[in-house]
Design a protein around this motif. Structure first.
Motif, short mmCIF file in Angstrom:
data_model
loop_
_atom_site.label_atom_id
_atom_site.label_comp_id
_atom_site.label_asym_id
_atom_site.label_seq_id
_atom_site.Cartn_x
_atom_site.Cartn_y
_atom_site.Cartn_z
N VAL A 82 56.95 62.91 78.05
CA VAL A 82 58.08 63.82 77.81
C VAL A 82 59.35 63.04 77.48
CG1 VAL A 82 59.51 65.58 78.86
CG2 VAL A 82 57.07 65.55 79.29
N VAL A 83 59.53 61.94 78.20
CA VAL A 83 60.75 61.16 77.98
C VAL A 83 60.77 60.58 76.57
CG1 VAL A 83 62.09 59.19 78.77
CG2 VAL A 83 60.93 60.62 80.43
N THR A 84 59.66 60.04 76.15
CA THR A 84 59.67 59.32 74.87
C THR A 84 59.40 60.22 73.67
OG1 THR A 84 57.36 58.77 75.18
CG2 THR A 84 58.98 57.11 75.83
N ARG A 85 58.92 61.41 73.93
CA ARG A 85 58.52 62.25 72.81
C ARG A 85 59.68 62.52 71.86
NH1 ARG A 85 56.17 67.40 75.00
NH2 ARG A 85 54.49 66.07 75.72
N TYR A 86 60.88 62.60 72.44
CA TYR A 86 62.03 62.98 71.63
C TYR A 86 62.63 61.82 70.84
CZ TYR A 86 61.74 67.25 74.23
OH TYR A 86 61.29 68.42 74.77
N SER A 87 62.09 60.63 71.05
CA SER A 87 62.75 59.46 70.46
C SER A 87 62.88 59.56 68.95
CB SER A 87 62.01 58.20 70.86
OG SER A 87 60.69 58.29 70.43
N ILE A 88 61.83 60.05 68.29
CA ILE A 88 61.86 60.10 66.83
C ILE A 88 62.92 61.09 66.36
CG2 ILE A 88 60.52 60.60 64.76
CD1 ILE A 88 58.05 59.73 66.34
N VAL A 89 62.92 62.27 67.00
CA VAL A 89 63.89 63.29 66.63
C VAL A 89 65.31 62.77 66.84
CG1 VAL A 89 64.63 65.65 67.03
CG2 VAL A 89 62.25 65.02 67.37
N PHE A 90 65.52 62.14 68.00
CA PHE A 90 66.87 61.61 68.29
C PHE A 90 67.28 60.57 67.25
CE2 PHE A 90 67.11 62.49 73.16
CZ PHE A 90 67.07 63.84 72.87
N THR A 91 66.32 59.73 66.87
CA THR A 91 66.66 58.70 65.88
C THR A 91 67.08 59.34 64.57
OG1 THR A 91 64.96 57.35 66.88
CG2 THR A 91 65.85 56.59 64.79
N ILE A 92 66.33 60.38 64.16
CA ILE A 92 66.66 61.04 62.89
C ILE A 92 68.04 61.68 62.98
CG2 ILE A 92 66.03 62.92 61.33
CD1 ILE A 92 63.09 62.28 62.11
N ILE A 93 68.27 62.41 64.08
CA ILE A 93 69.58 63.08 64.23
C ILE A 93 70.70 62.05 64.22
CG2 ILE A 93 71.04 64.42 65.79
CD1 ILE A 93 68.54 65.76 66.84
N SER A 94 70.51 60.99 64.99
CA SER A 94 71.61 60.03 65.13
C SER A 94 71.88 59.31 63.82
CB SER A 94 71.31 59.03 66.23
OG SER A 94 70.28 58.17 65.83
N THR A 95 70.81 59.00 63.09
CA THR A 95 71.02 58.31 61.82
C THR A 95 71.70 59.24 60.83
OG1 THR A 95 68.98 57.16 62.31
CG2 THR A 95 69.89 56.83 60.14
N ALA A 96 71.31 60.51 60.85
CA ALA A 96 71.97 61.48 59.96
C ALA A 96 73.45 61.56 60.29
CB ALA A 96 71.31 62.85 60.11
N ILE A 97 73.77 61.63 61.58
CA ILE A 97 75.18 61.72 61.97
C ILE A 97 75.92 60.45 61.58
CG2 ILE A 97 76.75 61.85 63.94
CD1 ILE A 97 74.94 63.85 65.20
N LEU A 98 75.25 59.33 61.73
CA LEU A 98 75.88 58.06 61.36
C LEU A 98 76.23 58.06 59.87
CD1 LEU A 98 76.68 55.18 62.20
CD2 LEU A 98 74.40 54.46 61.58
N ILE A 99 75.29 58.52 59.05
CA ILE A 99 75.53 58.53 57.60
C ILE A 99 76.66 59.49 57.27
CG2 ILE A 99 74.52 59.16 55.37
CD1 ILE A 99 71.84 58.08 56.57
N VAL A 100 76.62 60.68 57.86
CA VAL A 100 77.71 61.64 57.62
C VAL A 100 79.06 61.05 58.01
CG1 VAL A 100 78.70 63.82 58.42
CG2 VAL A 100 76.30 63.71 57.80
N SER A 101 79.08 60.38 59.16
CA SER A 101 80.35 59.84 59.63
C SER A 101 80.84 58.73 58.70
CB SER A 101 80.23 59.33 61.05
OG SER A 101 79.49 58.15 61.09
#
Lengths: 374, 389
Positions: free
Chosen positions: A139-158
């Motif tokens: 459960v803890v690690t399952r979200y890692s991929i989603v989080f990476t995608i979200i964070s990278t998207a936010i980084l690019i937008v910023s």
């Protein structure tokens, strides 16, 4: 005896590493004040310095593919020696969990909910983490991929949103700080976010297909994370210039200045969302490894009964660990890197060497026995 | 049965968390005073400042004709004297029934007297405070800063908001330039240690008072050292290469013209003669279109453009040099030449860092101007030129 039977895929393992390191972007203020506009070089130096370190971790994990760090210690140093070494690690894991929780509380307190007491924020957050830890590693690690995608998207937008206020002269002059500050900065970045990867030695035995590709995923995650951190540092330097060293939350202020149009401005809340997301992940991983380490230490069958007492301990620890923010910054800049270096670098290295020597002795003993038998 | 009661307990706990949390530090609109502008003046007592806060009244603003009393002013001014910003703020808090809410603050106006005494210690609060933002516009007022906040504007009832709009418009026409707190602090703490901020003044015409932005205040190490006129501030913008609009008037012996600025850029370069700084070189490029032509009788448009190019270069040079001389007089390196040399020639900077003030006030500036006239507008000719009789 194994406490945790869950298996996670190698990709999840890799992205967990990415998020784990990426969540330390909050800590950039620690070395911005030391290396100023050359901080991005520090990321590169730190990456290079940490390559041999990662090699040690991977070698350890390969040597004992089915054992966690605590179990490896027992194996390598014997029953009593192993316990002594393990105590260091357990203290380290708990302290890291605590520090990150405190960081989160401090950040939320400083930027979003100014009047809410720290204790409330911390307690609620640890409940969330305890909940996810209760359901286990998957459960803890399952979200890692989603989080990476979200964070990278936010980084690019910023980056796009702040592009019009970036000034690339801010990087000049390069290499004009005193040599000491480069060493100091590299030391900080290689111990505080990068070296913390030692916790993944607790998870490594649960990775599927680790026999083949653990090294690849370990290095892969590390390099992706280093690249993302580099981008963050570059963005902040280009946007803020010489104000960098004055601010305690550079990324937050950088995003605050972003104005794409009149309507799309003040996107600092993205940073806040991102940070809470990251720290949830990081604290969950750290919390999980802490209690897993304890359960391996005492050879308890399940780590779950430990969740409640450990949460209470962590909350109290995180409230009392520092008296104030100044103490936190001073320690993180001065003393902590040396403690961490001992635990993250020297201890695993010694462990690996001892295990090699033991193996060599065994082999020599074996071959001499064979020789004598012949 | 047991399960149902358990579920019920769980549901009520979740409901309690959902509905009662988040209101912990709630601030309703009737509990806060929204601060729209801040002014710092020198107080009569030595060493003290007078802090004035402009508060926008939500009720009197915008909400149609029936809202609020008809004569009610949309803003309220409160002020206090203290030895520091925080001390003054504390006493304001004591006298106010509402919480001061700083997130929407638009401007920070510093009275000229206080600006000349020094402002650095007072800026610290605005940097440190969790609520204040770095994008606040910094201005210097001719006369009392408090009076500026007091002046009502015709269209914008809250003058601080009006000033913020004014700054944006003026920056587009290059008459003035907006300086945010972050830029200001950044400039002051750089190697050159000099910064500028726009000047705002009250113009009194009979019984109407209105606000006007004109020229720039020059700061050095947190102390105001002098003023630049409007023309000088345009000259400043030419060197910095951030002129975005406005007109340039060109006079030649055959006629005169107004050229609209399309864009400008500038490239700085220090010239060294064996490690000694000889001069600064600025390569300025300006792109224009013709906005107005008078005179130029019996001339072809190509000839006119050639004349205009030369004339434009001359007028830019005059603006630039005028400003440069003034800044040398004030010994304030507002252009950031010092920072520039530090960035690109850090080794050489060390040798001149100590007496940079002296070096700067004797430093020659060589300007090389390239003028590009891109368009003649809707017509290629003018009534006075050849062709139309």
């Amino acid at each position: 005896m194994k406490v945790e039977n869950a298996k996670i895929s190698a990709t999840q393992f890799m992205f967990s590493i990415v998020i784990f390191i990426r969540s330390s972007s909050l800590l950039s203020a620690f070395f911005f004040s030391i290396t100023k506009q050359d901080s991005w070089l520090i990321v590169l130096f730190g990456t290079v310095v940490c390559i041999p370190l990662l090699w040690v971790y991977v070698a350890l994990a390969k040597q004992y593919p089915d054992k966690s760090l605590i179990q490896i210690n027992d194996e390598v140093f014997g029953r009593i020696g192993g316990k002594i070494v393990s105590v260091f690690y357990i203290w380290f894991f708990f302290t890291l969990t605590t520090l990150n929780l405190r960081d989160l509380g401090g950040f939320v307190n400083k930027s979003i909910m100014i009047l809410t007491p720290n204790t409330v924020i911390i307690s609620i957050f640890i409940i969330l983490c305890a909940w996810s830890v209760y359901y286990g590693l998957e459960v803890v690690t399952r979200y890692s991929i989603v989080f990476t995608i979200i964070s990278t998207a936010i980084l690019i937008v910023s980056i796009l949103a702040t592009f019009n206020i970036m000034n690339f002269e801010n990087f000049l002059p390069i290499f004009h700080q005193p040599v000491n500050s480069y060493i100091h900065g590299t030391h900080i970045i290689s111990t505080i976010p990068f070296g913390e990867l030692v916790v993944f030695l607790m998870i490594a035995p649960n990775v599927e297909g680790k026999e083949k590709g653990l090294a690849k995923y370990f290095y892969g995650g590390f390099f992706i994370a280093a690249l993302l951190i580099l981008l963050v540092i570059l963005r902040d330097t280009a946007v803020l210039g010489n104000m960098l060293e004055f601010l305690s939350l550079p990324s937050f202020e950088a995003l605050r200045l972003a104005t794409l149009f009149e309507t799309i401005s003040h996107i600092e809340i993205l940073f806040a969302v991102l940070l809470i997301l990251f720290l949830f992940f990081k604290i969950s991983i750290l919390f999980y490894t802490s209690i897993l380490a304890v359960s391996h230490f005492f050879k308890i069958k399940s780590y779950r009964p430990l969740i409640l007492p450990a949460s209470a301990l962590i909350v109290v620890y995180s409230i009392t660990i520092f008296e104030n923010v100044i103490m936190h910054t001073t320690i993180s800049r001065g003393t902590a890197p040396f403690f961490w270096a001992f635990i993250e670098m020297i201890l695993p290295f010694i462990t690996l060497m001892v295990s090699y020597i033991k193996k060599a002795i065994k082999k020599a003993a074996g071959s001499s026995k064979e020789a004598s038998a012949a | 049965m047991k399960q149902i009661s358990r579920l019920f307990i769980l549901a009520s706990v979740i409901a309690a968390i959902l509905f009662s949390s988040g209101c912990y530090d709630i601030r309703e609109l009737d509990r806060v005073s929204i601060v729209t502008g801040l002014a710092v003046d020198k107080a009569e007592q030595p060493g003290n400042i007078e802090l004035t806060i402009q508060i926008g009244k939500a009720g009197a603003l915008g909400g149609g004709e029936n809202v609020g009393a008809p004569d009610e002013k949309p803003v309220q001014l409160i002020d206090a004297v203290g030895e520091s910003v925080m001390v003054a703020l504390e006493s304001l808090r004591n006298d106010n029934s509402r919480i001061l809410f700083f997130q929407h603050n638009q401007v920070l106006i510093i009275g000229e007297d206080q600006a000349r005494t020094g402002i650095i210690p007072y800026l610290d609060t605005f940097m440190r405070n969790k609520e204040s933002r770095f994008e606040v516009w910094v201005l210097v007022s001719e006369g009392n800063a408090k009076d500026v906040l007091e002046t009502e504007m015709e269209l914008d009832e809250v003058s601080a908001v009006g000033i913020a709009k004014m700054i944006k418009n003026h920056t587009e026409t290059s008459k003035s330039l907006g300086v945010r707190l972050l830029d200001f602090l950044s400039k002051i703490t750089e190697r050159s240690a000099s910064a500028v901020a726009p000047i705002i003044k009250i113009i009194k015409e009979e019984d109407i008072h209105r606000l006007s932005l004109s020229g720039l205040a020059v700061f050095k190490k947190g102390q105001m050292t002098g003023k630049l006129t409007e023309d000088q501030s345009i000259g400043f913008s030419w060197v910095m290469g951030d002129l975005k609009g406005g007109n340039l008037s060109v006079e030649t012996e055959k006629g005169s013209a107004q050229l609209a600025v399309m864009s400008s850029s500038s490239k700085l370069k220090p010239v060294f003669n064996k490690d000694r700084l000889q001069k600064m070189k600025a390569d300025i490029t300006g792109k224009f279109i013709i906005a107005e032509l008078t005179g130029f009788k019996n001339m072809k448009i190509e000839q006119v453009i050639d004349l205009l190019k030369k004339g434009a270069a001359d007028s830019i040079k005059k603006l630039v040099m005028d400003c440069y001389k003034k800044s040398q007089q004030l010994k304030s390196d507002i252009y950031g030449f010092g920072s520039y040399i530090y960035k690109y020639h850090a080794g050489r900077w060390k040798t001149i860092e100590k007496d940079w003030d002296a070096v700067f006030s004797n430093l020659a500036l060589e300007v090389d101007i390239k003028v590009d006239i891109q368009d003649t507008g809707k017509t290629g000719k003018s009534p006075e030129m050849e062709g139309i009789r």
